[in-house]
Design a protein around this motif. Structure first.
Motif, PDB file in Angstrom:
ATOM      1  N   SER A  33      84.651  52.802  -1.704  1.00 44.13           N
ATOM      2  CA  SER A  33      85.017  51.560  -1.017  1.00 44.13           C
ATOM      3  C   SER A  33      85.040  51.770   0.491  1.00 44.13           C
ATOM      4  N   GLN A  34      84.496  50.799   1.231  1.00 43.71           N
ATOM      5  CA  GLN A  34      84.455  50.865   2.681  1.00 43.71           C
ATOM      6  C   GLN A  34      84.671  49.478   3.266  1.00 43.71           C
ATOM      7  N   LEU A  35      85.232  49.460   4.456  1.00 48.80           N
ATOM      8  CA  LEU A  35      85.331  48.226   5.217  1.00 48.80           C
ATOM      9  C   LEU A  35      84.171  48.170   6.203  1.00 48.80           C
ATOM     10  N   SER A  36      83.650  46.987   6.433  1.00 45.05           N
ATOM     11  CA  SER A  36      82.564  46.813   7.393  1.00 45.05           C
ATOM     12  C   SER A  36      83.126  46.627   8.796  1.00 45.05           C
ATOM     13  N   LYS A  37      82.269  46.759   9.778  1.00 47.88           N
ATOM     14  CA  LYS A  37      82.671  46.495  11.162  1.00 47.88           C
ATOM     15  C   LYS A  37      83.188  45.068  11.297  1.00 47.88           C
TER      16      LYS A  37
END
Length: 284
Positions: A33-37
């Motif tokens: 899981s990652q958050l975008s800019k």
């Protein structure tokens, strides 16, 4: 503002869990899981629209794996915000930052070279130390974060002398005792123990001595809570939180109010039954 009050001028953001290293005592699940800019900057902008904000702290995983990370930090420093980056110091993109004097780099160094590399991999101490020297040269603020186990406990003074010699001064060092086994076995989110043979857990006496002589996280009186956005889009009242108070797209004012209510009820820790696994230790 005292430690018993909610810290609403600081945000903690863990934008990913992935890392380029495979540390033996890491307790973080390496989820994808990652958050975008866009997600991060929109969240910060929404926060700024209703609350004073001075500092944004980024952690991971390893934040320099994010292709957008430096651009995102530059965007925030252009707004006048201070940014804190917790990194293992093995991916050098320091020259891409446009306001280094508004950035505090916290490098993870787990003691002298032999102890650090045993945990994080051969050659990584030299690489992280090179990173630290370059950060100082470029005008970044620099701190050190050191995880303490029985492996490096006796070498902490030697470690400080080494940094003093190599860097020309002794940066602020925050020592973090390895999470107790009870915490690692019972954590509802990560449940990762890591290796224990060479990296034992500190005894009660060692912990008391560490807390008496060094700057330690979490602090003895706790109060280290802050609103924290995690890579899965959930928001917590603590960077080690296990019970979310909301999600990234929730109303910011409601998130802040939920956080404040938790702090008012439990000023020392928003999760008093958990307390980073240190409930007994912090009662002496």
């Amino acid at each position: 503002m005292t430690q018993s009050l909610a810290n609403t001028t600081s945000l903690y953001i863990s934008a990913l869990e992935l890392c380029n290293l495979n540390c033996k005592i890491c307790y973080t699940q390496k989820t994808k899981s990652q958050l975008s800019k866009k997600q991060v900057l929109e969240f910060v902008d929404r926060y700024l629209s209703c609350e004073k904000l001075e500092l944004v702290t980024f952690c991971g995983g390893e934040v320099f794996l994010l292709d957008w990370f430096v651009d995102g930090v530059n965007h925030l420093t252009k707004k006048g915000l201070m940014v804190e980056i917790i990194s293992n110091g093995t991916i050098d993109r320091l020259s891409e930052f446009i306001h280094p004097n508004q950035v505090n780099i916290i490098i993870s160094l787990d003691g002298v070279e032999q102890d650090h590399d045993l945990n994080r991999g051969q050659g990584n101490f030299k690489q992280s130390l090179k990173f630290a020297k370059k950060a100082i040269q470029l005008g970044f603020h620099l701190e050190v974060f050191c995880v303490v186990s029985t492996k490096n406990y006796e070498q902490l003074d030697q470690f400080e002398q080494l940094l003093q010699t190599e860097l020309g001064y002794l940066p602020q060092i925050t020592y973090h005792p390895r999470k107790p086994l009870s915490y690692l076995n019972s954590h509802p989110l990560s449940n990762v123990v890591g290796e224990t043979d060479e990296f034992g857990f500190l005894s009660q006496d060692q912990l008391e001595k560490l807390y008496t002589q060094k700057k330690v996280f979490p602090p003895k009186k706790m109060g280290c809570h802050q609103l924290s956005l995690m890579s899965d889009g959930k928001v917590y009242a603590c960077c080690e939180g296990t019970k979310p108070i909301g999600k990234i797209n929730d109303n910011i004012e409601q998130l802040i109010e939920s956080y404040r209510q938790l702090v008012q009820k439990n000023p020392r820790c928003t999760e008093p039954d958990f307390m980073c696994g240190l409930c007994d230790i912090l009662e002496w």
